[in-house]
Structures are given as structure tokens and as C-alpha cells.
Scaffold this motif. Structure first.
Motif, short mmCIF file in Angstrom:
data_model
loop_
_atom_site.label_atom_id
_atom_site.label_comp_id
_atom_site.label_asym_id
_atom_site.label_seq_id
_atom_site.Cartn_x
_atom_site.Cartn_y
_atom_site.Cartn_z
N SER A 12 36.33 19.52 34.03
CA SER A 12 35.06 19.68 34.28
C SER A 12 34.17 20.03 33.03
O SER A 12 32.89 19.96 33.01
CB SER A 12 34.82 21.04 35.42
N GLN A 13 34.86 20.08 31.88
CA GLN A 13 34.00 20.43 30.54
C GLN A 13 33.74 19.14 29.91
O GLN A 13 34.68 18.05 30.12
CB GLN A 13 34.95 21.17 29.55
N PRO A 14 32.78 18.83 29.43
CA PRO A 14 32.21 17.47 28.82
C PRO A 14 32.78 17.50 27.51
O PRO A 14 33.48 18.48 27.07
CB PRO A 14 30.56 17.78 28.71
N ILE A 15 32.68 16.37 26.94
CA ILE A 15 32.94 16.04 25.55
C ILE A 15 31.38 15.58 24.67
O ILE A 15 30.73 15.31 25.13
CB ILE A 15 34.03 14.96 25.41
N VAL A 16 31.54 16.48 23.63
CA VAL A 16 30.28 16.24 22.54
C VAL A 16 30.97 15.20 21.42
O VAL A 16 31.67 15.86 20.76
CB VAL A 16 29.79 17.52 22.22
N SER A 17 30.39 13.99 21.05
CA SER A 17 30.74 13.35 20.38
C SER A 17 29.70 13.23 19.22
O SER A 17 28.58 12.55 19.45
CB SER A 17 31.19 12.03 20.93
N ILE A 18 29.95 13.26 17.88
CA ILE A 18 28.96 13.15 16.77
C ILE A 18 29.49 12.07 15.82
O ILE A 18 30.46 12.01 15.39
CB ILE A 18 29.12 14.54 15.82
N SER A 19 28.51 11.19 15.49
CA SER A 19 28.77 10.33 14.76
C SER A 19 27.99 10.23 13.49
O SER A 19 26.66 10.56 13.24
CB SER A 19 28.32 8.90 15.37
N LEU A 20 28.70 10.08 12.28
CA LEU A 20 28.18 10.32 10.77
C LEU A 20 28.72 8.98 10.04
O LEU A 20 29.77 8.18 10.36
CB LEU A 20 28.80 11.34 10.21
N GLY A 21 27.67 8.60 9.28
CA GLY A 21 28.29 7.35 8.25
C GLY A 21 27.99 6.01 8.77
O GLY A 21 26.81 5.86 9.48
N LEU A 22 28.87 4.95 8.66
CA LEU A 22 28.60 3.61 8.87
C LEU A 22 28.26 3.73 10.38
O LEU A 22 28.94 4.39 11.22
CB LEU A 22 29.56 2.68 8.52
N PRO A 23 27.50 2.75 11.01
CA PRO A 23 27.14 2.57 12.46
C PRO A 23 28.44 1.84 13.19
O PRO A 23 29.28 1.06 12.53
CB PRO A 23 26.21 1.66 12.53
N GLY B 270 28.90 6.57 2.30
CA GLY B 270 29.70 5.38 1.55
C GLY B 270 30.49 4.54 2.62
O GLY B 270 29.80 4.16 3.84
N GLU B 271 31.54 3.93 2.36
CA GLU B 271 32.19 3.10 3.27
C GLU B 271 32.88 3.71 4.20
O GLU B 271 34.53 3.52 4.29
CB GLU B 271 33.04 2.18 2.45
N ARG B 272 32.47 4.49 5.13
CA ARG B 272 33.30 5.07 6.27
C ARG B 272 32.39 5.53 7.34
O ARG B 272 31.30 5.62 7.18
CB ARG B 272 33.95 6.13 5.57
N ARG B 273 33.08 5.76 8.41
CA ARG B 273 32.37 6.42 9.73
C ARG B 273 33.32 7.44 9.96
O ARG B 273 34.58 7.59 10.15
CB ARG B 273 32.28 5.37 10.72
N ILE B 274 32.71 8.64 10.49
CA ILE B 274 33.38 9.83 10.62
C ILE B 274 32.93 10.20 11.85
O ILE B 274 31.46 10.13 12.35
CB ILE B 274 32.99 10.93 9.78
N ASN B 275 33.78 10.38 13.06
CA ASN B 275 33.38 10.86 14.29
C ASN B 275 33.94 12.12 14.59
O ASN B 275 35.19 12.42 14.39
CB ASN B 275 33.74 9.61 15.53
N LEU B 276 33.12 13.14 14.99
CA LEU B 276 33.53 14.51 15.55
C LEU B 276 33.82 14.41 17.12
O LEU B 276 32.46 14.13 17.56
CB LEU B 276 32.74 15.45 15.02
#
Ligand code: MD6
Ligand code: FE
Length: 214
Positions: free
Chosen positions: A141-152, A202-208
């Protein structure tokens, strides 16, 4: 009003499904605070490549912060309070991430979201995440929050069975995706990240991904 002011911090929230909302640019004004918070986390618990239960090395490197961390090894997927690499508890969840998660969840219609786990994924160009469901948490019942950083990246957003057709959702630096409710168990993944150099990361994507796991 000057037009450019409108889009400087992203466009309006987009409802992608009944309980899934994309908040474009939601963290753009706080990226430096997020990166400042991640630095000590990643010094204490560095990115590493975990093994899948089938014995393969995951291409995406990961770490965690919060009371619980998502881990994968030959025994399976689970949440664990201890980082297997250090033998110590995962670094605490930075208040800035707890705050963003609560505000993003509320903006998407989920009140009082209190995450206890943040999975940090690191993608290099070419890395992908195959279609999966997030079902290692206790309370769907709890959501997930996803944060995107860096490369698309292009996020694959499917249905409740693996075979269902998928939508492709572009996720850019600073975007936040919130999902829960009846969308909580949708299959999803990430297409191979295209080569590129992000001006900040730089040359990366980070997802939280922030979750209430326990
Ligand atoms: C990623 N995200 O965007 C991987 N899972 O790199 C996920 O697997 C994910 O973004 C559940 C909810 C949101 C997500
Ligand atoms: Fe996921």
C-alpha cells in the motif's frame, strides 16, 4: 510572466496511470543538496555489483542508505539492515531525501509516506535494467518514489503481467516518478542508457528509489 520561468524547474505533473505520477524537474532546485548527502553515504557504502540469484553479475552497480538496504545474492533478493560489503549497518537515510520523498509522494496523492530504504542505482552508458516487479517490500500500500539524476533514460512501464505491452517514459535529470496503489506491482525496467556526458554527473545515470520496505 516570462515564458522561460515556467519551464525552468520542469513542467506540470503528468499522470501516467491511475496511481503513477511523473513530477518533471521536481528535485532540480535541490540537486546539489542531494549530491552533498550522497557523497558520505557512498564513501561508507560504495557502489558495487551484486550477483543475481542465478549467479550473474548485475551490470547496474548499487548501494543503499536507510535502515534497510536491498541486496541480491545466490540466496535471492531481500532487504537487509547490514551492508554485506562492510558488515555494518547501511548509512542513515539523509533528511533531505526523506523530505523530498514525502513531498513528492504527497504531490502524487500519497500522504504520510515515510521511507526506511533508499536503493541507489548507478548506470554507465549501455547498462539496462530488465523488466521486473518490486515485490520484496512488506506493504504494497506504500508507494515508491524514484529520483533520476544524470544521463537521461527510457523507463519501460508495463502492466501486471510480464507479457503486457510497455510504455516508454523518458526520465531526465531531476525528474521524480511516484507510483503506488494499483500500479505498485507493474512490471518495469530501463532501456540501455545512451552514451553521453551529463554536464553535472558525467557519463552516468543515478537513480534513487525510496521505499517503505519494513
Ligand atoms: C531506475 N527504477 O529507474 C530503476 N522501481 O533506474 C526502478 O526499478 C523503479 O524507478 C520501482 C519504482 C520506480 C522505479
Ligand atoms: Fe523497480
Amino acid at each position: 510572466m516570462i515564458q522561460s520561468d515556467l519551464d525552468l524547474f520542469g513542467s506540470q505533473p503528468q499522470r501516467l496511470a491511475s496511481h503513477t505520477v511523473l513530477l518533471p524537474g521536481f528535485v532540480l532546485s535541490e540537486v546539489e543538496a542531494v549530491l552533498d548527502a550522497l557523497r558520505p553515504v557512498l564513501r561508507a557504502s560504495p557502489f558495487r555489483h551484486m550477483q543475481t540469484p542465478g549467479g550473474l553479475r548485475m551490470a547496474v552497480a548499487l548501494s543503499n542508505c536507510g535502515a534497510l538496504g536491498w541486496v541480491s545474492d545466490e540466496k535471492g533478493y531481500r532487504y537487509d539492515p547490514i551492508d554485506p560489503m562492510t558488515g555494518k549497518p547501511w548509512p542513515g537515510l539523509p533528511p533531505v531525501l526523506f523530505g523530498i520523498a514525502g513531498r513528492a509522494a504527497a504531490a502524487a496523492g500519497f500522504e504520510r509516506f515515510e521511507p526506511d530504504a533508499c536503493l541507489i542505482n548507478h548506470y554507465l552508458p549501455g547498462n539496462r535494467l530488465s523488466l521486473h516487479q518490486d515485490r520484496d517490500e512488506h506493504d504494497f500500500s506504500q508507494p515508491i518514489v524514484s529520483i533520476s539524476l544524470g544521463l537521461p533514460a527510457l523507463f519501460l512501464f508495463g502492466g501486471s503481467s510480464r507479457g503486457e505491452r510497455t510504455q516508454r517514459i523518458p526520465l531526465s535529470h531531476g525528474d521524480v516518478l511516484v507510483w503506488g496503489g494499483e500500479d505498485r506491482l507493474r512490471f518495469h525496467g530501463v532501456l540501455p542508457v545512451k552514451p553521453g556526458v551529463h554536464p553535472r554527473l558525467g557519463e552516468r545515470r543515478i537513480n534513487l528509489t525510496l521505499r517503505k520496505a519494513g
